[in-house]
Design an enzyme around this catalytic site. Structure first.
Site, PDB file in Angstrom:
ATOM      1  N   SER A   8       0.846  -1.202   0.000  1.00  0.00           N
ATOM      2  CA  SER A   8       0.000   0.000   0.000  1.00  0.00           C
ATOM      3  C   SER A   8       0.877   1.245   0.000  1.00  0.00           C
ATOM      4  O   SER A   8       1.625   1.515   0.945  1.00  0.00           O
ATOM      5  CB  SER A   8      -0.900   0.017   1.234  1.00  0.00           C
ATOM      6  OG  SER A   8      -1.505   1.294   1.317  1.00  0.00           O
ATOM      7  N   HIS A  31      -1.009  -1.395  -4.316  1.00  0.00           N
ATOM      8  CA  HIS A  31      -2.294  -1.014  -3.710  1.00  0.00           C
ATOM      9  C   HIS A  31      -2.377   0.510  -3.583  1.00  0.00           C
ATOM     10  O   HIS A  31      -1.500   1.141  -2.987  1.00  0.00           O
ATOM     11  CB  HIS A  31      -2.403  -1.666  -2.335  1.00  0.00           C
ATOM     12  CG  HIS A  31      -3.729  -1.523  -1.676  1.00  0.00           C
ATOM     13  ND1 HIS A  31      -4.813  -2.343  -1.966  1.00  0.00           N
ATOM     14  CD2 HIS A  31      -4.167  -0.664  -0.729  1.00  0.00           C
ATOM     15  CE1 HIS A  31      -5.852  -1.992  -1.216  1.00  0.00           C
ATOM     16  NE2 HIS A  31      -5.485  -0.962  -0.450  1.00  0.00           N
ATOM     17  N   ASP A  33      -4.809   3.558  -2.382  1.00  0.00           N
ATOM     18  CA  ASP A  33      -5.980   3.896  -1.570  1.00  0.00           C
ATOM     19  C   ASP A  33      -6.514   5.273  -1.958  1.00  0.00           C
ATOM     20  O   ASP A  33      -5.920   6.299  -1.601  1.00  0.00           O
ATOM     21  CB  ASP A  33      -5.580   3.921  -0.084  1.00  0.00           C
ATOM     22  CG  ASP A  33      -5.286   2.530   0.452  1.00  0.00           C
ATOM     23  OD1 ASP A  33      -6.181   1.675   0.409  1.00  0.00           O
ATOM     24  OD2 ASP A  33      -4.145   2.310   0.914  1.00  0.00           O
ATOM     25  N   MET A  35      -9.044   8.058  -1.304  1.00  0.00           N
ATOM     26  CA  MET A  35      -9.951   8.522  -0.242  1.00  0.00           C
ATOM     27  C   MET A  35     -10.443   9.917  -0.602  1.00  0.00           C
ATOM     28  O   MET A  35      -9.658  10.753  -1.079  1.00  0.00           O
ATOM     29  CB  MET A  35      -9.227   8.596   1.096  1.00  0.00           C
ATOM     30  CG  MET A  35      -8.573   7.285   1.505  1.00  0.00           C
ATOM     31  SD  MET A  35      -7.865   7.402   3.153  1.00  0.00           S
ATOM     32  CE  MET A  35      -6.926   5.880   3.230  1.00  0.00           C
ATOM     33  N   HIS A  64      -8.224   0.787  -4.376  1.00  0.00           N
ATOM     34  CA  HIS A  64      -9.168   0.617  -3.277  1.00  0.00           C
ATOM     35  C   HIS A  64      -9.889   1.945  -3.099  1.00  0.00           C
ATOM     36  O   HIS A  64      -9.298   2.909  -2.606  1.00  0.00           O
ATOM     37  CB  HIS A  64      -8.389   0.209  -2.014  1.00  0.00           C
ATOM     38  CG  HIS A  64      -9.217   0.082  -0.786  1.00  0.00           C
ATOM     39  ND1 HIS A  64      -8.669   0.014   0.464  1.00  0.00           N
ATOM     40  CD2 HIS A  64     -10.570   0.004  -0.603  1.00  0.00           C
ATOM     41  CE1 HIS A  64      -9.634  -0.093   1.367  1.00  0.00           C
ATOM     42  NE2 HIS A  64     -10.785  -0.095   0.748  1.00  0.00           N
ATOM     43  N   MET A  66     -12.227   4.411  -1.413  1.00  0.00           N
ATOM     44  CA  MET A  66     -12.943   4.766  -0.178  1.00  0.00           C
ATOM     45  C   MET A  66     -13.580   6.126  -0.438  1.00  0.00           C
ATOM     46  O   MET A  66     -13.062   7.173  -0.030  1.00  0.00           O
ATOM     47  CB  MET A  66     -11.960   4.798   1.004  1.00  0.00           C
ATOM     48  CG  MET A  66     -11.527   3.407   1.436  1.00  0.00           C
ATOM     49  SD  MET A  66     -10.015   3.396   2.419  1.00  0.00           S
ATOM     50  CE  MET A  66      -8.809   3.335   1.105  1.00  0.00           C
ATOM     51  N   MET A 143     -11.752  -5.692   5.182  1.00  0.00           N
ATOM     52  CA  MET A 143     -10.941  -4.717   5.919  1.00  0.00           C
ATOM     53  C   MET A 143     -10.664  -5.263   7.312  1.00  0.00           C
ATOM     54  O   MET A 143     -11.596  -5.645   8.030  1.00  0.00           O
ATOM     55  CB  MET A 143     -11.664  -3.374   6.042  1.00  0.00           C
ATOM     56  CG  MET A 143     -11.843  -2.616   4.739  1.00  0.00           C
ATOM     57  SD  MET A 143     -10.315  -2.261   3.869  1.00  0.00           S
ATOM     58  CE  MET A 143      -9.425  -1.261   5.076  1.00  0.00           C
ATOM     59  N   GLY A 148      -9.235   4.278   6.347  1.00  0.00           N
ATOM     60  CA  GLY A 148      -8.982   5.708   6.539  1.00  0.00           C
ATOM     61  C   GLY A 148      -7.532   6.069   6.720  1.00  0.00           C
ATOM     62  O   GLY A 148      -7.105   7.141   6.324  1.00  0.00           O
ATOM     63  N   GLY A 150      -3.221   4.323   7.360  1.00  0.00           N
ATOM     64  CA  GLY A 150      -2.318   3.191   7.531  1.00  0.00           C
ATOM     65  C   GLY A 150      -1.805   3.116   8.954  1.00  0.00           C
ATOM     66  O   GLY A 150      -2.092   3.995   9.783  1.00  0.00           O
ATOM     67  N   GLY A 151      -1.061   2.049   9.245  1.00  0.00           N
ATOM     68  CA  GLY A 151      -0.376   1.935  10.532  1.00  0.00           C
ATOM     69  C   GLY A 151      -1.240   1.554  11.706  1.00  0.00           C
ATOM     70  O   GLY A 151      -0.818   1.692  12.859  1.00  0.00           O
ATOM     71  N   ASP A 181      -6.911  -6.293   4.204  1.00  0.00           N
ATOM     72  CA  ASP A 181      -6.295  -4.961   4.137  1.00  0.00           C
ATOM     73  C   ASP A 181      -6.337  -4.307   5.506  1.00  0.00           C
ATOM     74  O   ASP A 181      -7.415  -4.028   6.038  1.00  0.00           O
ATOM     75  CB  ASP A 181      -7.069  -4.113   3.110  1.00  0.00           C
ATOM     76  CG  ASP A 181      -6.458  -2.737   2.910  1.00  0.00           C
ATOM     77  OD1 ASP A 181      -5.387  -2.458   3.485  1.00  0.00           O
ATOM     78  OD2 ASP A 181      -7.067  -1.930   2.175  1.00  0.00           O
ATOM     79  N   GLY A 182      -5.123  -4.077   6.065  1.00  0.00           N
ATOM     80  CA  GLY A 182      -5.030  -3.362   7.331  1.00  0.00           C
ATOM     81  C   GLY A 182      -4.281  -4.152   8.381  1.00  0.00           C
ATOM     82  O   GLY A 182      -4.691  -5.263   8.744  1.00  0.00           O
ATOM     83  N   GLY A 183      -3.131  -3.618   8.807  1.00  0.00           N
ATOM     84  CA  GLY A 183      -2.393  -4.226   9.904  1.00  0.00           C
ATOM     85  C   GLY A 183      -1.716  -5.536   9.554  1.00  0.00           C
ATOM     86  O   GLY A 183      -1.400  -6.343  10.438  1.00  0.00           O
ATOM     87  N   GLY A 203       1.135  -1.986   4.088  1.00  0.00           N
ATOM     88  CA  GLY A 203       1.687  -0.648   3.938  1.00  0.00           C
ATOM     89  C   GLY A 203       2.913  -0.468   4.798  1.00  0.00           C
ATOM     90  O   GLY A 203       4.059  -0.567   4.323  1.00  0.00           O
TER      91      GLY A 203
END
Ligand code: DX5
Ligand code: ZN
Length: 225
Positions: A8, A31, A33, A35, A64, A66, A143, A148, A150-151, A181-183, A203
């Site tokens: 990401s 990836h 994102d 937004m 992706h 959003m 998700m 919204g 990263g991290g 997606d995420g973490g 990411g």
């Protein structure tokens, strides 16, 4: 299904964007994102950046979305991807007010053969909502953080949704990919893979490392279950 690693770009150094993209070229997808500051509080990339990435990046884009108006952006970005190196677009179920809106986004994508069709769900959304569209999808995105930024920490409570989507995919459309997606990092990727994910966005786990190829190789190794 062969695991796919999708770095990401949100965690990259934007001052050095092209070098950052080159540094992850041993991955499978890139990836991106998008937004809109409305569906989620954050604002990221618009059309000129996506156009540049679609034509110049060495990897297919994994977009992706959003955004609150997915149909508008699905149409726009499908054209950009078709003019570039291809890839896929995932939009959020929650950004579609009703079933007709999901249908309209999928129809817009179906008009562009070769562009992957993805449907994403936030934490808190019942995984069963994807069922009516599953046979028209190339990918479901679960998700594993609130979309919204990263991290954030991986939400282990989402593994149940991954397992359920895996059952639905196996039954209704085994060719469909299941992205998380995420973490995602060296530990959580293994848990997600065991639950049935085959496609992994990462990411910070990639861009915080100085050797990105090594980070990607480690994730790839840990994704084999
Ligand atoms: C969050 C984005 C993610 C994010 C992942 O809204 O959809 O793609 O960049 O970043 P990490 O891997 O750091 O959680
Ligand atoms: Zn994302």
């Amino acid at each position: 299904m062969k695991p796919i690693i999708s770095p990401s770009l949100l965690s990259a150094d934007f001052y050095r964007l092209s070098q950052e993209v080159q540094s992850v070229q041993s991955a499978d997808w890139l990836h991106v994102d998008v937004m809109d500051g409305h569906f989620v509080p954050n604002l990221t990339y618009g059309v000129p950046v996506v156009e540049a990435l679609a034509t110049q990046a060495p990897l297919p884009l994994d977009l992706h979305l959003m955004v609150s108006d997915p149909l508008c952006w699905v149409r726009e970005f499908a054209g950009d991807l078709a003019a570039g190196r291809g890839g896929g677009i995932a939009f959020h179920y929650e950004s579609c007010g009703d079933a007709a809106a999901v249908d309209a986004c999928l129809s817009a994508l179906e008009a562009r053969p070769g562009i992957g069709r993805g449907l994403a769900i936030r934490p808190g959304t019942d995984p069963e909502v994807v069922l009516p569209w599953l046979e028209r999808l190339d990918m479901v995105v679960v998700m594993t953080v609130e979309p919204g930024r990263g991290g954030q920490s991986f939400r282990a409570d989402r593994l149940e949704a991954v397992r359920r989507i895996r059952q639905l995919i196996d039954r209704h459309n085994p060719a469909c990919r299941l992205e998380v997606d995420g973490g995602i990092d060296g530990q959580t990727i293994a848990a997600a893979a065991r639950a049935g994910a085959d496609t992994f966005v990462a990411g910070t786990a990639i861009f915080r490392r100085s050797d990105r190829a090594q980070a990607i190789a480690e994730l790839r190794g840990a994704a084999h279950v």
